[in-house]
Design a protein around this motif. Sequence first.
Motif, PDB file in Angstrom:
ATOM      1  N   GLY A  57       0.811  -1.208   0.000  1.00  0.00           N
ATOM      2  CA  GLY A  57       0.000   0.000   0.000  1.00  0.00           C
ATOM      3  C   GLY A  57       0.843   1.255   0.000  1.00  0.00           C
ATOM      4  O   GLY A  57       2.037   1.220   0.308  1.00  0.00           O
ATOM      5  N   SER A  58       0.202   2.380  -0.345  1.00  0.00           N
ATOM      6  CA  SER A  58       0.939   3.636  -0.403  1.00  0.00           C
ATOM      7  C   SER A  58      -0.019   4.822  -0.396  1.00  0.00           C
ATOM      8  O   SER A  58      -1.130   4.744  -0.935  1.00  0.00           O
ATOM      9  CB  SER A  58       1.801   3.694  -1.681  1.00  0.00           C
ATOM     10  OG  SER A  58       2.395   4.971  -1.833  1.00  0.00           O
ATOM     11  N   ILE A  59       0.426   5.916   0.221  1.00  0.00           N
ATOM     12  CA  ILE A  59      -0.238   7.201   0.038  1.00  0.00           C
ATOM     13  C   ILE A  59       0.022   7.655  -1.396  1.00  0.00           C
ATOM     14  O   ILE A  59       1.147   7.554  -1.902  1.00  0.00           O
ATOM     15  CB  ILE A  59       0.287   8.238   1.046  1.00  0.00           C
ATOM     16  CG1 ILE A  59      -0.089   7.824   2.466  1.00  0.00           C
ATOM     17  CG2 ILE A  59      -0.254   9.631   0.730  1.00  0.00           C
ATOM     18  CD1 ILE A  59       0.531   8.702   3.532  1.00  0.00           C
ATOM     19  N   THR A  60      -0.995   8.118  -2.087  1.00  0.00           N
ATOM     20  CA  THR A  60      -0.865   8.485  -3.499  1.00  0.00           C
ATOM     21  C   THR A  60      -1.225   9.952  -3.717  1.00  0.00           C
ATOM     22  O   THR A  60      -2.062  10.521  -3.016  1.00  0.00           O
ATOM     23  CB  THR A  60      -1.776   7.622  -4.386  1.00  0.00           C
ATOM     24  OG1 THR A  60      -3.144   7.824  -3.998  1.00  0.00           O
ATOM     25  CG2 THR A  60      -1.433   6.149  -4.237  1.00  0.00           C
ATOM     26  N   GLN A  61      -0.578  10.527  -4.700  1.00  0.00           N
ATOM     27  CA  GLN A  61      -0.925  11.856  -5.188  1.00  0.00           C
ATOM     28  C   GLN A  61      -0.995  11.807  -6.708  1.00  0.00           C
ATOM     29  O   GLN A  61      -0.130  11.197  -7.348  1.00  0.00           O
ATOM     30  CB  GLN A  61       0.106  12.901  -4.752  1.00  0.00           C
ATOM     31  CG  GLN A  61       0.173  13.131  -3.257  1.00  0.00           C
ATOM     32  CD  GLN A  61       1.113  14.273  -2.910  1.00  0.00           C
ATOM     33  OE1 GLN A  61       0.780  15.449  -3.054  1.00  0.00           O
ATOM     34  NE2 GLN A  61       2.303  13.919  -2.443  1.00  0.00           N
ATOM     35  N   ASN A  62      -2.020  12.417  -7.265  1.00  0.00           N
ATOM     36  CA  ASN A  62      -2.190  12.471  -8.720  1.00  0.00           C
ATOM     37  C   ASN A  62      -2.552  13.887  -9.130  1.00  0.00           C
ATOM     38  O   ASN A  62      -3.375  14.539  -8.486  1.00  0.00           O
ATOM     39  CB  ASN A  62      -3.288  11.513  -9.183  1.00  0.00           C
ATOM     40  CG  ASN A  62      -2.969  10.068  -8.874  1.00  0.00           C
ATOM     41  OD1 ASN A  62      -3.354   9.570  -7.836  1.00  0.00           O
ATOM     42  ND2 ASN A  62      -2.251   9.402  -9.758  1.00  0.00           N
ATOM     43  N   TRP A  63      -1.944  14.315 -10.222  1.00  0.00           N
ATOM     44  CA  TRP A  63      -2.246  15.632 -10.772  1.00  0.00           C
ATOM     45  C   TRP A  63      -2.325  15.509 -12.287  1.00  0.00           C
ATOM     46  O   TRP A  63      -1.499  14.829 -12.907  1.00  0.00           O
ATOM     47  CB  TRP A  63      -1.168  16.649 -10.394  1.00  0.00           C
ATOM     48  CG  TRP A  63      -1.435  18.023 -10.929  1.00  0.00           C
ATOM     49  CD1 TRP A  63      -2.221  18.982 -10.384  1.00  0.00           C
ATOM     50  CD2 TRP A  63      -0.897  18.582 -12.134  1.00  0.00           C
ATOM     51  NE1 TRP A  63      -2.212  20.113 -11.164  1.00  0.00           N
ATOM     52  CE2 TRP A  63      -1.416  19.894 -12.246  1.00  0.00           C
ATOM     53  CE3 TRP A  63      -0.051  18.102 -13.132  1.00  0.00           C
ATOM     54  CZ2 TRP A  63      -1.094  20.730 -13.315  1.00  0.00           C
ATOM     55  CZ3 TRP A  63       0.273  18.942 -14.200  1.00  0.00           C
ATOM     56  CH2 TRP A  63      -0.252  20.231 -14.271  1.00  0.00           C
ATOM     57  N   SER A  64      -3.325  16.141 -12.880  1.00  0.00           N
ATOM     58  CA  SER A  64      -3.473  16.104 -14.335  1.00  0.00           C
ATOM     59  C   SER A  64      -3.775  17.499 -14.857  1.00  0.00           C
ATOM     60  O   SER A  64      -4.419  18.314 -14.174  1.00  0.00           O
ATOM     61  CB  SER A  64      -4.589  15.141 -14.751  1.00  0.00           C
ATOM     62  OG  SER A  64      -5.851  15.614 -14.306  1.00  0.00           O
ATOM     63  N   PHE A  65      -3.320  17.751 -16.058  1.00  0.00           N
ATOM     64  CA  PHE A  65      -3.593  19.011 -16.746  1.00  0.00           C
ATOM     65  C   PHE A  65      -3.954  18.694 -18.185  1.00  0.00           C
ATOM     66  O   PHE A  65      -3.311  17.861 -18.830  1.00  0.00           O
ATOM     67  CB  PHE A  65      -2.374  19.939 -16.713  1.00  0.00           C
ATOM     68  CG  PHE A  65      -2.569  21.205 -17.495  1.00  0.00           C
ATOM     69  CD1 PHE A  65      -3.272  22.268 -16.964  1.00  0.00           C
ATOM     70  CD2 PHE A  65      -2.066  21.314 -18.785  1.00  0.00           C
ATOM     71  CE1 PHE A  65      -3.468  23.429 -17.691  1.00  0.00           C
ATOM     72  CE2 PHE A  65      -2.255  22.471 -19.526  1.00  0.00           C
ATOM     73  CZ  PHE A  65      -2.961  23.534 -18.970  1.00  0.00           C
ATOM     74  N   GLU A  66      -5.001  19.352 -18.706  1.00  0.00           N
ATOM     75  CA  GLU A  66      -5.445  19.107 -20.068  1.00  0.00           C
ATOM     76  C   GLU A  66      -5.822  20.413 -20.745  1.00  0.00           C
ATOM     77  O   GLU A  66      -6.456  21.286 -20.124  1.00  0.00           O
ATOM     78  CB  GLU A  66      -6.645  18.164 -20.085  1.00  0.00           C
ATOM     79  CG  GLU A  66      -7.137  17.832 -21.500  1.00  0.00           C
ATOM     80  CD  GLU A  66      -8.187  16.747 -21.512  1.00  0.00           C
ATOM     81  OE1 GLU A  66      -8.837  16.571 -22.572  1.00  0.00           O
ATOM     82  OE2 GLU A  66      -8.350  16.069 -20.484  1.00  0.00           O
ATOM     83  N   ALA A  67      -5.433  20.553 -21.992  1.00  0.00           N
ATOM     84  CA  ALA A  67      -5.816  21.693 -22.822  1.00  0.00           C
ATOM     85  C   ALA A  67      -6.539  21.166 -24.055  1.00  0.00           C
ATOM     86  O   ALA A  67      -6.032  20.263 -24.736  1.00  0.00           O
ATOM     87  CB  ALA A  67      -4.589  22.506 -23.241  1.00  0.00           C
ATOM     88  N   ASP A  68      -7.737  21.703 -24.319  1.00  0.00           N
ATOM     89  CA  ASP A  68      -8.562  21.263 -25.448  1.00  0.00           C
ATOM     90  C   ASP A  68      -8.758  22.428 -26.423  1.00  0.00           C
ATOM     91  O   ASP A  68      -9.088  23.549 -26.004  1.00  0.00           O
ATOM     92  CB  ASP A  68      -9.935  20.792 -24.971  1.00  0.00           C
ATOM     93  CG  ASP A  68      -9.829  19.606 -24.034  1.00  0.00           C
ATOM     94  OD1 ASP A  68      -9.497  18.515 -24.514  1.00  0.00           O
ATOM     95  OD2 ASP A  68     -10.064  19.787 -22.831  1.00  0.00           O
ATOM     96  N   TYR A  69      -8.581  22.115 -27.703  1.00  0.00           N
ATOM     97  CA  TYR A  69      -8.756  23.112 -28.759  1.00  0.00           C
ATOM     98  C   TYR A  69      -9.883  22.663 -29.684  1.00  0.00           C
ATOM     99  O   TYR A  69      -9.936  21.486 -30.083  1.00  0.00           O
ATOM    100  CB  TYR A  69      -7.463  23.279 -29.559  1.00  0.00           C
ATOM    101  CG  TYR A  69      -7.641  24.001 -30.884  1.00  0.00           C
ATOM    102  CD1 TYR A  69      -7.755  25.389 -30.927  1.00  0.00           C
ATOM    103  CD2 TYR A  69      -7.703  23.285 -32.077  1.00  0.00           C
ATOM    104  CE1 TYR A  69      -7.919  26.047 -32.134  1.00  0.00           C
ATOM    105  CE2 TYR A  69      -7.875  23.936 -33.291  1.00  0.00           C
ATOM    106  CZ  TYR A  69      -7.986  25.320 -33.315  1.00  0.00           C
ATOM    107  OH  TYR A  69      -8.166  25.970 -34.508  1.00  0.00           O
ATOM    108  N   THR A  70     -10.798  23.575 -30.015  1.00  0.00           N
ATOM    109  CA  THR A  70     -11.875  23.271 -30.968  1.00  0.00           C
ATOM    110  C   THR A  70     -11.967  24.384 -32.004  1.00  0.00           C
ATOM    111  O   THR A  70     -11.775  25.565 -31.694  1.00  0.00           O
ATOM    112  CB  THR A  70     -13.236  23.139 -30.257  1.00  0.00           C
ATOM    113  OG1 THR A  70     -13.578  24.374 -29.617  1.00  0.00           O
ATOM    114  CG2 THR A  70     -13.209  22.022 -29.226  1.00  0.00           C
TER     115      THR A  70
END
Length: 379
Positions: A57-70
Amino acid sequence: MPTRRLRFLGLVLGWICAAPWAHAFLTFDDGKDKVFVSSTYAFGYDTNVFARAAKQGSITQNWSFEADYTRRAGIISVAASANVNFGAFAGLPGQDYADPGFTLDLTKGTGRTTGSVDLTLNKVNAPDPVANNRAIAWQYSGALALRYPINERFFLSNSLVSGGSAYANRILFTDLSTYSDAFNVNIVYDSKLDFSGGYTVDLDQTHDVTVLDHSVVLGANGALWSKITGSLVLGYTLNDTYYSHPHFPTGTFDAYDVQAKLDWRFAPWLSFSGSAARNLGISSTDVADDSITLGLFADMSIGKKLRLHTGVNYIPTRYLGRNSQGRRDYLFEYQASLQTALTTHINIGVSYLFSENYSNLSFSRFIRETVSADINAKY
């Protein structure tokens, strides 16, 4: 992931949250071109990071970044996105990751022949219940979908998809390539319901195994019954499995198949969704498999701002051929999440996942639980 990098990511998320409110983060060319950005940070705990009998087991950290173009102008509409996902595990050196992803969609919605071209490329890092280890792979696909009307009630459609997975750990995992071509004749029953019938060929291939399926299908899509929408496909499949090993014989069998995805709006504040699907393919460990996925989920609005999503999946899997060791898996998953909107653009929530895999091979039996809290900003 180093602490300074996590601090930097937190500053970026804070910058997004503090950005001016607008319909899009950037708009130019008289509103024809728009750019949207979103970011999510999650902090939690995973009891079984590798999905194996011996837990870690483990303490987790997640980060995401997204850029969308239309871009919505001219004959071809364009939608593109770029994202990056970061993950960190406390006490598990060498498991942190930074995974990018890209998509491109080109759509022609006018004229007699319409269709789209979709391209995706993503790097993934996730526990694999088949190999009982974390799978790190580049996943890629390209799809071409075409629609040609014959008259007001009949139209032809064709969907061609090619893709695969390329793994970093070639000792545990095997690269996979896939190909699918589906041709259908469609009937417009009314403005809310279509019927279809056609032929589909699927090809899955690794270094040692090739699985070829031929299917004849009948389906319906749209408003199927009162308050129930979705798709329902009935099919008959002929399957051939070939092995490069000279002592592994070719396996041939046929099967009836059901693919269903249904949504039921029970009340304005409550809806249910169910799915059933059968898949004949090749596992990440280079073994032919036959799996069925059954799912049932509920979405509920609690008050004006809270939203609850909960449900279960049940996935029995048969592994085929002499190199399968006669393995049989039965995976059960329960998940729940509670979300609320702080502002028009910022959501916070908590989520929980419980999964248990029973197998006739002892090393593949495991229990895994995850819990996390997250904040999401989108502009």
